[in-house]
Motif scaffolding. Structure first.
Motif, PDB file in Angstrom:
ATOM      1  N   ASP A  70     -18.158  18.978 -36.030  1.00 46.01           N
ATOM      2  CA  ASP A  70     -17.746  19.684 -34.822  1.00 46.01           C
ATOM      3  C   ASP A  70     -18.950  19.983 -33.923  1.00 46.01           C
ATOM      4  OD1 ASP A  70     -15.163  19.599 -35.692  1.00 46.01           O
ATOM      5  OD2 ASP A  70     -15.172  21.631 -36.545  1.00 46.01           O
ATOM      6  N   THR A  73     -20.249  16.821 -32.232  1.00 46.79           N
ATOM      7  CA  THR A  73     -19.401  16.463 -31.098  1.00 46.79           C
ATOM      8  C   THR A  73     -19.698  17.342 -29.888  1.00 46.79           C
ATOM      9  OG1 THR A  73     -17.656  15.724 -32.605  1.00 46.79           O
ATOM     10  CG2 THR A  73     -17.024  16.214 -30.325  1.00 46.79           C
ATOM     11  N   GLU A  74     -19.894  18.630 -30.139  1.00 50.07           N
ATOM     12  CA  GLU A  74     -20.188  19.552 -29.043  1.00 50.07           C
ATOM     13  C   GLU A  74     -21.530  19.231 -28.403  1.00 50.07           C
ATOM     14  OE1 GLU A  74     -20.548  24.392 -28.267  1.00 50.07           O
ATOM     15  OE2 GLU A  74     -20.084  23.599 -30.253  1.00 50.07           O
ATOM     16  N   GLU A  76     -23.083  16.301 -28.363  1.00 49.54           N
ATOM     17  CA  GLU A  76     -22.958  15.060 -27.609  1.00 49.54           C
ATOM     18  C   GLU A  76     -22.257  15.295 -26.279  1.00 49.54           C
ATOM     19  OE1 GLU A  76     -20.912  12.479 -30.236  1.00 49.54           O
ATOM     20  OE2 GLU A  76     -22.694  11.969 -31.429  1.00 49.54           O
ATOM     21  N   SER A  77     -21.237  16.148 -26.299  1.00 45.98           N
ATOM     22  CA  SER A  77     -20.522  16.440 -25.068  1.00 45.98           C
ATOM     23  C   SER A  77     -21.423  17.144 -24.057  1.00 45.98           C
ATOM     24  CB  SER A  77     -19.292  17.300 -25.375  1.00 45.98           C
ATOM     25  OG  SER A  77     -18.637  17.675 -24.185  1.00 45.98           O
ATOM     26  N   LEU A  78     -22.179  18.148 -24.551  1.00 47.02           N
ATOM     27  CA  LEU A  78     -23.091  18.878 -23.663  1.00 47.02           C
ATOM     28  C   LEU A  78     -24.201  17.975 -23.164  1.00 47.02           C
ATOM     29  CD1 LEU A  78     -23.354  22.268 -25.614  1.00 47.02           C
ATOM     30  CD2 LEU A  78     -22.116  21.826 -23.486  1.00 47.02           C
ATOM     31  N   SER A  79     -24.708  17.086 -24.035  1.00 47.23           N
ATOM     32  CA  SER A  79     -25.777  16.170 -23.623  1.00 47.23           C
ATOM     33  C   SER A  79     -25.287  15.221 -22.553  1.00 47.23           C
ATOM     34  CB  SER A  79     -26.291  15.381 -24.835  1.00 47.23           C
ATOM     35  OG  SER A  79     -26.834  16.251 -25.809  1.00 47.23           O
ATOM     36  N   ALA A  80     -24.064  14.707 -22.738  1.00 46.09           N
ATOM     37  CA  ALA A  80     -23.501  13.807 -21.733  1.00 46.09           C
ATOM     38  C   ALA A  80     -23.313  14.518 -20.407  1.00 46.09           C
ATOM     39  CB  ALA A  80     -22.172  13.246 -22.233  1.00 46.09           C
ATOM     40  N   GLU A  81     -22.839  15.766 -20.486  1.00 43.41           N
ATOM     41  CA  GLU A  81     -22.649  16.541 -19.259  1.00 43.41           C
ATOM     42  C   GLU A  81     -23.981  16.789 -18.574  1.00 43.41           C
ATOM     43  OE1 GLU A  81     -20.829  20.881 -17.864  1.00 43.41           O
ATOM     44  OE2 GLU A  81     -20.572  20.157 -19.913  1.00 43.41           O
ATOM     45  N   ASP A  84     -25.188  13.571 -16.967  1.00 45.64           N
ATOM     46  CA  ASP A  84     -24.497  13.298 -15.717  1.00 45.64           C
ATOM     47  C   ASP A  84     -25.057  14.146 -14.591  1.00 45.64           C
ATOM     48  OD1 ASP A  84     -22.959  11.494 -17.048  1.00 45.64           O
ATOM     49  OD2 ASP A  84     -21.247  12.833 -17.329  1.00 45.64           O
TER      50      ASP A  84
END
Length: 250
Positions: A70, A73-74, A76-81, A84
């Motif tokens: 979990d 995943t969090e 990776e999501s924050l890194s992608a954000e 961007d």
């Protein structure tokens, strides 16, 4: 004669001494066992609970693994954000710098200044230093700088867009600009407020000295300043990377 039903006195004394010793040792072992077991069974209970311990540890490991998944995943999501946002921010910065860097075409009202050497006959007849009657790189640079100081949004020399890394260099009777050689007359165009540029060009001390040599007998250097209703400065298309000399390896 009566039979001997009792042990000899010597053997009786041995048992009287040995028995208390055995009792004391037994009590000591019981005490040690009780302390080590801490109130639990040292044998059967431990073997019985081992399966429960394994299951408990396995369940805990499963929970921790799920938690790691979990969190991964969090992250990776924050890194992608974040990535961007970084890309978008970089693109915005590039967009704001492209124009002032000279990488876009600019059009508008302008001022054109033309500089030229004195004629050959005038230089021959001149009693001073003949170099006084030719255009030098500092004269061209002074025109461009005066236009920048007056708020020009773009400047061209011989039609080439001038940027922060543009170099102007005299080589004999020609001027080299971005690696290309040009002979006079030299035409400098500044796009911006014509009145501000004309005022700056008129009061610049270097250009004032240059104009002192326009009235020499027989003809001096030439100076022509013209206001243009509209002019276009092309986008700079040359190299942007700076290069420098490096020592030769021994």
């Amino acid at each position: 004669m009566a039979s001997q039903s009792h042990a000899s006195p010597g053997r009786r004394r041995v048992w009287r001494v040995a028995t208390p010793v055995v009792v004391i040792l037994s009590g000591t072992l019981f005490a040690v066992s009780a302390e080590q077991s801490d109130g639990t069974d040292l044998r059967g209970g431990r073997l019985t609970d081992l399966g429960s311990v394994v299951r408990a540890e396995r369940d805990e490991a499963g929970d921790l693994t799920a938690q790691v998944a979990d969190l991964t995943t969090e992250v990776e999501s924050l890194s992608a954000e974040l990535g961007d946002r970084s890309v978008a921010r970089a693109q915005d910065e590039i967009a704001t710098l492209v124009d002032p860097a000279g990488l876009t075409e600019k059009s508008g009202p302008a001022v054109q200044v033309t500089l030229d050497d004195a004629s050959f006959d005038a230089r021959v007849a001149y009693e001073g230093d003949p170099n006084d009657l030719v255009v030098h790189q500092q004269d061209i640079q002074a025109v461009a700088n005066a236009m920048w100081n007056a708020g020009a949004v773009a400047v061209t020399i011989q039609g080439q867009r001038v940027i922060s890394t543009t170099g102007i260099k005299c080589e004999g009777n020609v001027v080299k600009l971005n690696g290309l050689s040009y002979s006079p007359p030299y035409v400098v165009v500044g796009i911006g407020d014509p009145l501000r540029m004309e005022a700056e060009l008129t009061t610049d001390p270097i250009l004032a000295t240059y104009r002192d040599y326009t009235d020499e007998p027989g003809g001096g250097v030439s100076w022509d300043m013209t206001e243009l209703e509209s002019a276009t400065a092309p986008a700079y298309t040359g190299l942007l990377d700076l290069t420098w000399a490096t020592p030769i390896p021994e």
